[in-house]
Motif scaffolding. Structure first.
Motif, PDB file in Angstrom:
ATOM      1  N   HIS A  68      -9.882   5.306   6.234  1.00 47.95           N
ATOM      2  CA  HIS A  68      -9.385   4.228   5.366  1.00 47.95           C
ATOM      3  C   HIS A  68      -8.259   4.662   4.443  1.00 47.95           C
ATOM      4  CE1 HIS A  68     -13.437   2.893   6.594  1.00 47.95           C
ATOM      5  NE2 HIS A  68     -12.718   1.847   6.898  1.00 47.95           N
ATOM      6  N   ALA A  69      -8.011   5.976   4.361  1.00 45.93           N
ATOM      7  CA  ALA A  69      -6.905   6.444   3.528  1.00 45.93           C
ATOM      8  C   ALA A  69      -5.560   6.323   4.249  1.00 45.93           C
ATOM      9  CB  ALA A  69      -7.141   7.895   3.114  1.00 45.93           C
ATOM     10  N   CYS A  70      -5.610   6.167   5.568  1.00 44.73           N
ATOM     11  CA  CYS A  70      -4.359   6.138   6.355  1.00 44.73           C
ATOM     12  C   CYS A  70      -3.532   4.901   6.011  1.00 44.73           C
ATOM     13  CB  CYS A  70      -4.689   6.151   7.845  1.00 44.73           C
ATOM     14  SG  CYS A  70      -3.249   5.897   8.903  1.00 44.73           S
ATOM     15  N   HIS A  71      -2.227   5.106   5.765  1.00 45.75           N
ATOM     16  CA  HIS A  71      -1.338   3.982   5.452  1.00 45.75           C
ATOM     17  C   HIS A  71      -0.534   3.513   6.665  1.00 45.75           C
ATOM     18  CE1 HIS A  71      -2.422   4.204   1.369  1.00 45.75           C
ATOM     19  NE2 HIS A  71      -1.737   5.279   1.063  1.00 45.75           N
ATOM     20  N   THR A  72      -0.882   4.028   7.828  1.00 40.12           N
ATOM     21  CA  THR A  72      -0.221   3.608   9.074  1.00 40.12           C
ATOM     22  C   THR A  72       1.285   3.853   9.026  1.00 40.12           C
ATOM     23  OG1 THR A  72      -1.876   1.829   9.005  1.00 40.12           O
ATOM     24  CG2 THR A  72      -0.415   1.828  10.869  1.00 40.12           C
ATOM     25  N   GLN A  73       1.697   4.942   8.420  1.00 38.58           N
ATOM     26  CA  GLN A  73       3.129   5.271   8.394  1.00 38.58           C
ATOM     27  C   GLN A  73       3.591   5.815   9.746  1.00 38.58           C
ATOM     28  OE1 GLN A  73       2.812   7.900   5.037  1.00 38.58           O
ATOM     29  NE2 GLN A  73       3.873   6.469   3.718  1.00 38.58           N
ATOM     30  N   GLN A  74       2.638   6.326  10.526  1.00 38.07           N
ATOM     31  CA  GLN A  74       2.868   6.746  11.910  1.00 38.07           C
ATOM     32  C   GLN A  74       3.745   7.974  12.084  1.00 38.07           C
ATOM     33  OE1 GLN A  74       3.035   3.613  14.866  1.00 38.07           O
ATOM     34  NE2 GLN A  74       3.059   2.072  13.266  1.00 38.07           N
ATOM     35  N   THR A  75       3.917   8.778  11.043  1.00 37.79           N
ATOM     36  CA  THR A  75       4.690  10.013  11.225  1.00 37.79           C
ATOM     37  C   THR A  75       3.971  10.945  12.198  1.00 37.79           C
ATOM     38  OG1 THR A  75       5.157   9.748   8.880  1.00 37.79           O
ATOM     39  CG2 THR A  75       6.037  11.709   9.943  1.00 37.79           C
ATOM     40  N   CYS A  76       2.627  10.926  12.148  1.00 35.98           N
ATOM     41  CA  CYS A  76       1.842  11.755  13.073  1.00 35.98           C
ATOM     42  C   CYS A  76       2.171  11.389  14.516  1.00 35.98           C
ATOM     43  CB  CYS A  76       0.350  11.591  12.804  1.00 35.98           C
ATOM     44  SG  CYS A  76      -0.223   9.877  12.806  1.00 35.98           S
ATOM     45  N   THR A  77       2.205  10.110  14.790  1.00 36.04           N
ATOM     46  CA  THR A  77       2.483   9.632  16.144  1.00 36.04           C
ATOM     47  C   THR A  77       3.917   9.943  16.552  1.00 36.04           C
ATOM     48  OG1 THR A  77       0.840   7.877  15.920  1.00 36.04           O
ATOM     49  CG2 THR A  77       2.562   7.536  17.559  1.00 36.04           C
ATOM     50  N   GLU A  78       4.838   9.799  15.606  1.00 37.10           N
ATOM     51  CA  GLU A  78       6.248  10.065  15.904  1.00 37.10           C
ATOM     52  C   GLU A  78       6.482  11.533  16.240  1.00 37.10           C
ATOM     53  OE1 GLU A  78       9.207   8.416  13.126  1.00 37.10           O
ATOM     54  OE2 GLU A  78      10.092  10.407  13.188  1.00 37.10           O
ATOM     55  N   ARG A  79       5.760  12.426  15.551  1.00 42.18           N
ATOM     56  CA  ARG A  79       6.056  13.850  15.711  1.00 42.18           C
ATOM     57  C   ARG A  79       5.104  14.603  16.627  1.00 42.18           C
ATOM     58  NH1 ARG A  79       7.824  15.382   9.575  1.00 42.18           N
ATOM     59  NH2 ARG A  79       9.491  13.833   9.430  1.00 42.18           N
ATOM     60  N   CYS A  80       4.030  13.962  17.075  1.00 42.52           N
ATOM     61  CA  CYS A  80       3.082  14.681  17.930  1.00 42.52           C
ATOM     62  C   CYS A  80       3.810  15.211  19.171  1.00 42.52           C
ATOM     63  CB  CYS A  80       1.939  13.771  18.364  1.00 42.52           C
ATOM     64  SG  CYS A  80       0.852  14.584  19.558  1.00 42.52           S
ATOM     65  N   PRO A  81       3.813  16.529  19.381  1.00 40.56           N
ATOM     66  CA  PRO A  81       4.537  17.062  20.538  1.00 40.56           C
ATOM     67  C   PRO A  81       3.912  16.674  21.873  1.00 40.56           C
ATOM     68  CG  PRO A  81       3.336  18.809  19.408  1.00 40.56           C
ATOM     69  CD  PRO A  81       3.206  17.586  18.558  1.00 40.56           C
ATOM     70  N   LYS A  82       2.651  16.275  21.839  1.00 43.76           N
ATOM     71  CA  LYS A  82       1.979  15.851  23.079  1.00 43.76           C
ATOM     72  C   LYS A  82       2.061  14.336  23.276  1.00 43.76           C
ATOM     73  CE  LYS A  82      -0.229  18.273  25.354  1.00 43.76           C
ATOM     74  NZ  LYS A  82       0.139  19.038  26.564  1.00 43.76           N
ATOM     75  N   HIS A  83       2.804  13.682  22.410  1.00 42.35           N
ATOM     76  CA  HIS A  83       2.988  12.224  22.483  1.00 42.35           C
ATOM     77  C   HIS A  83       1.663  11.466  22.425  1.00 42.35           C
ATOM     78  CE1 HIS A  83       7.135  13.093  23.200  1.00 42.35           C
ATOM     79  NE2 HIS A  83       6.840  13.770  24.286  1.00 42.35           N
ATOM     80  N   LEU A  84       0.739  11.959  21.624  1.00 44.89           N
ATOM     81  CA  LEU A  84      -0.498  11.223  21.381  1.00 44.89           C
ATOM     82  C   LEU A  84      -0.243  10.211  20.256  1.00 44.89           C
ATOM     83  CD1 LEU A  84      -3.090  14.162  21.445  1.00 44.89           C
ATOM     84  CD2 LEU A  84      -2.110  12.888  23.342  1.00 44.89           C
ATOM     85  N   THR A  85      -1.209   9.309  20.061  1.00 45.83           N
ATOM     86  CA  THR A  85      -1.041   8.301  19.003  1.00 45.83           C
ATOM     87  C   THR A  85      -2.247   8.330  18.059  1.00 45.83           C
ATOM     88  OG1 THR A  85      -1.990   6.664  20.474  1.00 45.83           O
ATOM     89  CG2 THR A  85       0.385   6.719  20.350  1.00 45.83           C
TER      90      THR A  85
END
Lengths: 114, 242
Positions: B203-220
């Protein structure tokens, strides 16, 4: 109630109130834009809203959604950036929510009750 | 500096833990990776440089660093793709304590996987038949979408919420939890959903999606976290969260 359950329910309340607000804001803005075309005085607006149960219910719902959504959003912002103690934060924002609810419903009563 | 050279500014720490960028000139080579640049510096210019790597082929997740301001896996990042005007700035991953130079302490990162109940809770024993999971089932597909995480820490280092809220479990641990939530062999979801709910969890996630943008394995991880939010909310309504 566990902290996990409380946070999950607050998150749900935040999302549900956001859905209601999205609808209310669109109706509110559309009504304002359509209603004032050609000019509309405050007296004319009150003439249409006073005694209207539909507008009372609509704006009552709007105010309740704001009173739920705004304190929850502020709770997140202040918790992360100002790092207020959790109990102070929760009490402060509960009071803020009550204030929003009271003043908002007072305004709804003023413009819809004859 | 000749054009066939690269100016590498590398974060170095002293014995007291204070750090500063130190410049090195490294010769360019075809298809050169950032990890090769760091390795060249350590083997040819300054053997005291500390960094971490293992497989060199994008499998182990050891070599992630901050390259020109963004967390990346250095073994699969070409210098040509990230150097700006022939300059490469290499620093340790953000949001993690620095042990020395480019080496970070990953304990908190992996401890959070444990806190998110990132282990399988079996419902059968070795004496039972193997579970049959249809590859095209919705749950198996949800697992497939997140299972290739190599634990490199790029998402964790890129997450602003981790920076603001150090207790936040982070994208990798929550992504791992989501793969287990969808694992039909697992029996630990009640405790897991309780562990990942709350202001240190999904619930702390703000859905900014930097994790998804930078994941080298292209995970989401963002999608995984959204799934956890939905399931924890449903569980809370049903009174199933511990």
């Amino acid at each position: 109630m566990s902290a996990a359950r409380r946070e999950a329910l607050l998150w749900l309340a935040s999302r549900v109130s956001a859905m209601i607000l999205a609808l209310c804001v669109v109706v509110h803005l559309a009504t304002m834009i359509v209603a004032v075309r050609g000019g509309l005085t405050a007296a004319e607006i009150l003439g249409r809203t006073r005694g209207s149960m539909v507008w009372a219910l609509f704006y009552g719902t709007f105010v309740i959604a704001v009173a739920v959504h705004a304190p929850l959003g502020l709770r997140t912002v202040l918790g992360e950036s100002a790092r207020w103690p959790e109990r102070v934060l929760d009490m402060g924002l509960l009071l803020f929510g009550i204030l929003v609810l009271f003043t908002g419903l007072r305004a709804v009563v003023a413009v819809t009750m004859a | 500096m000749p054009t066939d050279s690269l100016a590498a500014r590398v974060w170095r720490t002293d014995i007291a833990g204070a750090g500063a960028f130190v410049s090195y000139v490294v010769p360019r080579s075809p298809s050169q990776t950032v990890l090769e640049v760091v390795t060249y510096i350590q083997r040819r210019l300054d053997p005291t440089l500390a960094y971490r790597f293992a497989c060199r082929v994008g499998m182990c997740g050891s070599c992630a660093m901050t390259v020109n301001g963004k967390a990346r896996w250095t073994c699969r990042t070409h210098v040509q793709a990230v150097a700006r005007d022939g300059v490469l700035e290499i620093a340790p991953l953000a949001n993690l304590p620095v042990v020395r130079d480019l080496v970070t302490d990953m304990r908190e990162f992996f401890d959070k996987w444990a806190r998110a109940k990132g282990h399988l809770t079996p419902t059968t024993t070795r004496h039972d038949p193997l579970a049959r999971v249809a590859p095209d089932s919705d749950k198996r597909r949800a697992v497939d979408a997140g299972i290739e995480c190599i634990g490199c820490g790029v998402c964790y280092a890129s997450c602003d919420v981790v920076r603001w809220n150090p207790r936040y479990l982070g994208p990798a641990a929550l992504n791992r939890a989501w793969t287990l939530v969808n694992d039909v062999r697992d029996g630990g979801n009640r405790e897991r959903l309780g562990a990942v709910a709350g202001d240190a969890g999904c619930h702390a996630c703000h859905t900014q999606q930097t994790c998804t943008e930078r994941c080298p394995k292209h995970l989401t991880p963002t999608a995984a976290i959204a799934g956890l939010k939905r399931l924890t909310a449903l569980a809370a309504l049903r009174g199933e969260l511990p």
